[in-house]
Design a protein around this motif. Structure first.
Motif, PDB file in Angstrom:
ATOM      1  N   GLU A  73       0.882  -1.445  -0.132  1.00 51.26           N
ATOM      2  CA  GLU A  73       0.422   0.121  -0.160  1.00 51.26           C
ATOM      3  C   GLU A  73       0.462   1.376  -0.104  1.00 51.26           C
ATOM      4  O   GLU A  73       0.041   2.354  -0.395  1.00 51.26           O
ATOM      5  N   ASP A  74       2.367   0.844   0.091  1.00 52.47           N
ATOM      6  CA  ASP A  74       3.553   2.067   0.731  1.00 52.47           C
ATOM      7  C   ASP A  74       3.499   2.679  -1.564  1.00 52.47           C
ATOM      8  O   ASP A  74       3.991   1.958  -1.481  1.00 52.47           O
ATOM      9  N   PRO A  75       3.234   3.946  -1.611  1.00 55.09           N
ATOM     10  CA  PRO A  75       3.555   3.907  -3.249  1.00 55.09           C
ATOM     11  C   PRO A  75       4.865   4.647  -3.235  1.00 55.09           C
ATOM     12  O   PRO A  75       5.405   4.350  -4.488  1.00 55.09           O
ATOM     13  N   LYS A  95      -0.081  10.745  13.175  1.00 56.54           N
ATOM     14  CA  LYS A  95       1.200  10.319  13.673  1.00 56.54           C
ATOM     15  C   LYS A  95       2.675  10.525  12.902  1.00 56.54           C
ATOM     16  O   LYS A  95       3.347  10.579  13.719  1.00 56.54           O
ATOM     17  N   GLU A  96       2.638   9.952  11.295  1.00 56.79           N
ATOM     18  CA  GLU A  96       3.498  10.206  10.491  1.00 56.79           C
ATOM     19  C   GLU A  96       3.811  10.172   9.447  1.00 56.79           C
ATOM     20  O   GLU A  96       2.650  10.116   8.925  1.00 56.79           O
ATOM     21  N   THR A  97       4.424  10.963   9.203  1.00 57.13           N
ATOM     22  CA  THR A  97       4.288  10.746   7.356  1.00 57.13           C
ATOM     23  C   THR A  97       3.842  10.108   6.427  1.00 57.13           C
ATOM     24  O   THR A  97       4.663   8.747   6.790  1.00 57.13           O
ATOM     25  N   ILE A  98       2.713  10.172   5.996  1.00 59.52           N
ATOM     26  CA  ILE A  98       2.276   9.248   5.058  1.00 59.52           C
ATOM     27  C   ILE A  98       2.814   9.738   3.542  1.00 59.52           C
ATOM     28  O   ILE A  98       2.307  10.735   2.990  1.00 59.52           O
ATOM     29  N   GLN A  99       3.604   8.907   2.524  1.00 61.27           N
ATOM     30  CA  GLN A  99       4.155   9.143   1.299  1.00 61.27           C
ATOM     31  C   GLN A  99       2.888   8.713   0.109  1.00 61.27           C
ATOM     32  O   GLN A  99       2.576   7.685   0.766  1.00 61.27           O
TER      33      GLN A  99
END
Length: 806
Positions: free
Chosen positions: A517-519, A636-640
Motif C-alpha cells: 500500500e506504500d506508493p 502520527k507519521e508522514t505518509i507518502q
C-alpha cells in the motif's frame, strides 16, 4: 604504462644492485624453480598468457590440488634469460621477471608495458596451527598504479564499481559472495587460489591477499589485453559456462512462500488468464513440514498432498518449476541419519535455530539442524540419491538456498570442524562451489536431455561450469539497495561468472510499514523490475508481501501497465538474449557488462556504478531514486502519496567512441557526453550503440510458444555492425555436439548494405524458411517495445546468403 625502455632500465638497476649476490634457478617443463631466502618459488605456465606462482618454505613438502582450477599446466614455448639477479621469462605475449635475490616478480607485456609487480619482501609465510595441523598463514602484496581501477572480488553491497581503497574480510555470507580474483583496466587479472578466510586490502601501502590457512602462496596471473580476454583466461583455467535453457530467460514469479500446491498452481493460472508472460514458478521452503524435518526433500507438509499433480499442472500450462533445497538437514530426516553415519555433518549454529516455527525464535527448542559436508564425495552422493526422487517428478531445476552456508554467531572453534578435505577453516569459502557442483555433476550424469539449472545464493571461482545462476541474497527493499545491486552484479560478472540476478523488489520490506500500500514501495518495485529485465534472470521474489503483477492493480493502472510492459519487452528481446548467452558459452563473453569491458579507454566510464551494457549493444541506466512520491498528511507519521504531476528525468553518461540511440525515441547522440532523459514510471533510460543489429521476437505467453519465423531485425546506423543469431533445440546438450545453427547479420554503414550469411549448422525442428522484417532505425523509427510491422524491407530467407542495399 611503463614502456620497454623504462622496463630495461628497471632490470638494469636490479642487475647492478644485486650482481654480487647472483642466485641460481632450475628450468622445468612448464617454467622455472628457484630457492630464495629460504623460500621455494615456482613459476608454471598454463598458456603463453597465464602463469601460476607457488611460494612455500624451502624443504616443506606439500600437495595442492585446486578446487577451482581444472586446467593443467601446458607445454608452452618460452625463453629464459638471466641478467645478474634477474631472470626474465618471455613468451609471445608476456614477460615475467623474477628477482633471484628478493624473490619479487614483475609482469609486463612483450612491448615493455608494466602490468603488475609484487612488493619487495611482500610474501609472508607464517606458521599456523589449524585444528592440530601445522600449516601456514599466507600473504602476498602487490603494487598497483595509483590511479589504476580494478574490478571483481565477487559480490559486495557497498555500491562501489572500482575496488580500490577497500578492505574486505572475505568469508562467504548471505549478501556477500567473495571470489579472490580481481582484474585491472590494464587487461590483466589475478586469481588468489585459496579457500580459507581471507582479507583483501588495497591502500597506499599496497594491494594484498592474506589467507588464514594455506600450504603455500598460490596465485595465477593472466594477461588478456582487455576484460573479455582476462575472463576468457579465467574460464580456461576454471571451466567454461554451459548454455542455460531458453525458458530460464523468461519471467519468473516467486515469493516467501507459497503455502500450498493449490496456491502455487493458481499463480500460474492467473498469469495465463491475464495474458501476462510467465515461464517459471518457484516453491520456497517448508513444503517438507516442520523444522525437525528441515530439507527432507519430500512433500511431508499436508498442504502438498499430490506433488506429481502440482508439477504436471504447471507443465500443462507451459511453465516450469524449480524448488528450494538447502545444505543442511533436520534431525528427523533420512538424509541426516545417512550423513551422520559417515561423519559428514558439521557442528555450528545455522538456520533455522528453533524447532518451533513461531517468531521470535524459541532457542529453548533447538532445531538440531546441521550443515552437511559437501567436500565429501560420499556425502554428495547421499544428497543426490534423495534429490533424484524429486527430479523424477519432473521438477525443472533447483533453488539451492543458503549455499554459503548460513553460519550464525560464528566462533573460532566452529572452523575446527573436520571436513573430508581438512578443517572447515581451510576450505570455508569453496562451500558453494562444492555443493552446487555436486548437484550439477550428478544430474548431468543421469540426464543429458535437460540442461542443469541451479539458482543459488552463493558462489566461488569456477562455479560458472556448473549451470548455476547466483542471486544477491536477502537484500532489504530500499533505493540504496537497488543502486548497490548494479555494481554488485557487475563486479560479480567480472570474476568470470556470467549468470547473476537479484530479488526484484528486495527481499525484506521492513522499511515499508504499509507494504504494497506504500506508493514509494510500488515505485521502487517497478524500477527494480525494470532493472531486472536486463539481468540474466528476471525473477520477482520477496517476503512480507506477495509480488505477483495483480497485487499492483489491474490493466490500465500505472504500476500494472509498467510491470507488464517490461515483462513483454523481456520476451521480445529473447532472440537477442539467447544469442548473447551463446556468446558467453562459445566466446567467453559476459551478459552484464561493466562499461570498462567495452570502453576501457574512456576514463569517464571506468567508475560509473549505475549503468551497464546488457549484451554488447544495449546500455541500461536504471532509475535508482524515488521520483513520484511526496509527503502527505498523517496524524502520527508522514505518509507518502503519489505525485505524477511533474515528469522527472535521469542523467546518463554515454561512453565515448560510439554514437547512441535512445531506444524509445530513436534520437541519436554523440558519445562522451551526458544526456538527460525524462523518466516517467514506465521509462528506463535505454540506449543502443550505433552499428548494432538487434533481433526482436514475437509477443508470447512463454518463451517457446512461437517460432522465430518472423523476427524484426533492427539496424542502428552510424557504424559497421555484426550480430550472430543463435538457435538450437532450446534445451538438452546436443549443442555440444554441434547441433545448432547460427546466422550472421553484417551491416556495412558506408554502403548501407545488410548481408545475411549462409546459415551455419542445423538442428531438429529448425526453420528452413522464414522472414526477416528489417527496420533501419531513423529511416522508419520503429522504436520502443512494440513490434511495428512497418519494415523497411521484408527479406525471405531460406538459409542462403542474402545482401540487401538500403
Amino acid at each position: 604504462m611503463m614502456k620497454w625502455s623504462t622496463f630495461l632500465l628497471l632490470l638494469t638497476a636490479l642487475f647492478i644492485s644485486n650482481s654480487s649476490n647472483a642466485q641460481s634457478y632450475q628450468k622445468t617443463d612448464h617454467g622455472i624453480k628457484a630457492k630464495i631466502k629460504s623460500t621455494a618459488i615456482e613459476i608454471q605456465y598454463y598458456n603463453p598468457s597465464s602463469v601460476r606462482i607457488l611460494k612455500s618454505p624451502d624443504g616443506r613438502p606439500f600437495t595442492k590440488e585446486s578446487l577451482s582450477v581444472i586446467k593443467k599446466p601446458q607445454k608452452t614455448v618460452f625463453s629464459v634469460k638471466q641478467q645478474g639477479d634477474v631472470v626474465n621469462l618471455r613468451t609471445a605475449t608476456l614477460n615475467v621477471a623474477l628477482n633471484l635475490k628478493t624473490g619479487d616478480i614483475i609482469y609486463s607485456t612483450v612491448k615493455g608495458e608494466l602490468l603488475l609487480k609484487e612488493k619487495q619482501d611482500g610474501v609472508q609465510l607464517a606458521p599456523f596451527n589449524d585444528a592440530g595441523t601445522n600449516t601456514l598463514t599466507v600473504q602476498q602484496l602487490f603494487i598497483l598504479d595509483r590511479d589504476e581501477p580494478i574490478y571483481g572480488l565477487g559480490q559486495q553491497q557497498e555500491g562501489k564499481m572500482s575496488q580500490r581503497n577497500v578492505t574486505l574480510n572475505m568469508v562467504q555470507g548471505n549478501l556477500d559472495d567473495y571470489i579472490p580474483f580481481f582484474q585491472s583496466v590494464k587487461g590483466y587479472g589475478v586469481f588468489w587460489d585459496n579457500y580459507s578466510p581471507t582479507v583483501f586490502t588495497d591502500n597506499p601501502e599496497g594491494t594484498s591477499f592474506k589467507s588464514e590457512v594455506g600450504d603455500c602462496v598460490d596465485y595465477y596471473f593472466m594477461y588478456g589485453g582487455n576484460a573479455d580476454g582476462v575472463i576468457a583466461h579465467m574460464r580456461e583455467l576454471t571451466g567454461q559456462a554451459p548454455m542455460f535453457p531458453l525458458w530460464t530467460y523468461g519471467f519468473w514469479q516467486s515469493k516467501e512462500r507459497y503455502k500450498s500446491q493449490d496456491e502455487l498452481v493458481d499463480v500460474v493460472k492467473q498469469y495465463r488468464k491475464l495474458g501476462v508472460p510467465l515461464d517459471g514458478i518457484i516453491q520456497d521452503w517448508q513444503y517438507w513440514g516442520s523444522n525437525y524435518l528441515w530439507n527432507a526433500m519430500d512433500f511431508l507438509n499436508p498442504e502438498f498432498p499430490n506433488p506429481q499433480k502440482m508439477v504436471s499442472d504447471v507443465h500443462d500450462m507451459n511453465a516450469h518449476m524449480i524448488i528450494s533445497i538447502w545444505n543442511s538437514f533436520g534431525p528427523h530426516t533420512k538424509q541426516y541419519k545417512d550423513l551422520d553415519k559417515i561423519g559428514a555433518l558439521m557442528d555450528f549454529k545455522t538456520w533455522p535455530e528453533s524447532g518451533s516455527e513461531k517468531w521470535p525464535v524459541r532457542r529453548d527448542y533447538p532445531s538440531g539442524v546441521r550443515v552437511y559436508d559437501p567436500y565429501n564425495p560420499a556425502a554428495r552422493d547421499i544428497y543426490w540419491n534423495y534429490l533424484k526422487l524429486m527430479f523424477a517428478l519432473g521438477i525443472d531445476g533447483w533453488w539451492m538456498d543458503s549455499s554459503e552456508p548460513d553460519h550464525l554467531d560464528p566462533k573460532p572453534s566452529d572452523f575446527d570442524n573436520k571436513t573430508y578435505l581438512g578443517s572447515f577453516r581451510k576450505v570455508r569459502n569453496a562451500f558453494p562451489l562444492m555443493t552446487v557442483g555436486g548437484v550439477s555433476t550428478h544430474q548431468r550424469a543421469v540426464d543429458s536431455g535437460k540442461r542443469v539449472f541451479i539458482l543459488t545464493r552463493s558462489a566461488f571461482a569456477g562455479q560458472q561450469r556448473y549451470g548455476a545462476n547466483t542471486w544477491s541474497g536477502d537484500v532489504t527493499s530500499s533505493w540504496n539497495a537497488l543502486r548497490s545491486q548494479i555494481s554488485a552484479g557487475l563486479n560479480f560478472s567480472l570474476t568470470g561468472i556470467p549468470h547473476w540476478n537479484a530479488d526484484i523488489g528486495g527481499f525484506f520490506l521492513s522499511k515499508f510499514k504499509r507494504k504494497l500500500e506504500d506508493p514509494e514501495y510500488r515505485e521502487l518495485y517497478v524500477r527494480w523490475l525494470e532493472f531486472g529485465a536486463f539481468t540474466p534472470m528476471m525473477r520477482s521474489h520477496g517476503a512480507d508481501a506477495p509480488r505477483e503483477i495483480y497485487q499492483f492493480g489491474q490493466k490500465g493502472t500505472k504500476y500494472y501497465d509498467a510491470i507488464e510492459k517490461y515483462i513483454n519487452l523481456r520476451y521480445h528481446l529473447l532472440p537477442y538474449i539467447y544469442s548473447a548467452s551463446w556468446d558467453v558459452t562459445a566466446n567467453q563473453s559476459s551478459m552484464m557488462r561493466a562499461l570498462v569491458m567495452d570502453f576501457p579507454k574512456d576514463k569517464n566510464a571506468l567508475d560509473i556504478n549505475d549503468e551497464f551494457m546488457f549484451g554488447k549493444s544495449l546500455l541500461v541506466s536504471p532509475v535508482t531514486n524515488a521520483m513520484y512520491v511526496k509527503p502527505g498528511a498523517g496524524e502520527k507519521e508522514t505518509i507518502q502519496v503519489e505525485d505524477f504531476s511533474t515528469i522527472r528525468s535521469k542523467e546518463t553518461y554515454l561512453p565515448a567512441g560510439a554514437d547512441w540511440y535512445d531506444f524509445w525515441t530513436a534520437e541519436r547522440f554523440s558519445g562522451g557526453n551526458k544526456v538527460s532523459r525524462q523518466t516517467p514510471l514506465d521509462i528506463l533510460p535505454l540506449y543502443v550503440k550505433a552499428g548494432s543489429v538487434i533481433p526482436l521476437g514475437p509477443s508470447v505467453q512463454y518463451a517457446e510458444e512461437k517460432k522465430w519465423d518472423n523476427l524484426e531485425i533492427r539496424i542502428y546506423p552510424g557504424a559497421n555492425g555484426k550480430f550472430v543469431l543463435y538457435e538450437d533445440e532450446n534445451d538438452n546438450y546436443n549443442y555440444e555436439r554441434g547441433v545448432y545453427s547460427t546466422i550472421t547479420f553484417t551491416w556495412d554503414d558506408t554502403k548501407k548494405t545488410l548481408a545475411i550469411s549462409d546459415r551455419n549448422g542445423s538442428f531438429p525442428g529448425m526453420l528452413n524458411e522464414r522472414k526477416f522484417n528489417v527496420v533501419i532505425v531513423g529511416m522508419n523509427k520503429g522504436v520502443g517495445e512494440n513490434l511495428t510491422g512497418q519494415a523497411d524491407k521484408v527479406i525471405s530467407y531460406t538459409g542462403k546468403k542474402v545482401a540487401v542495399k538500403f
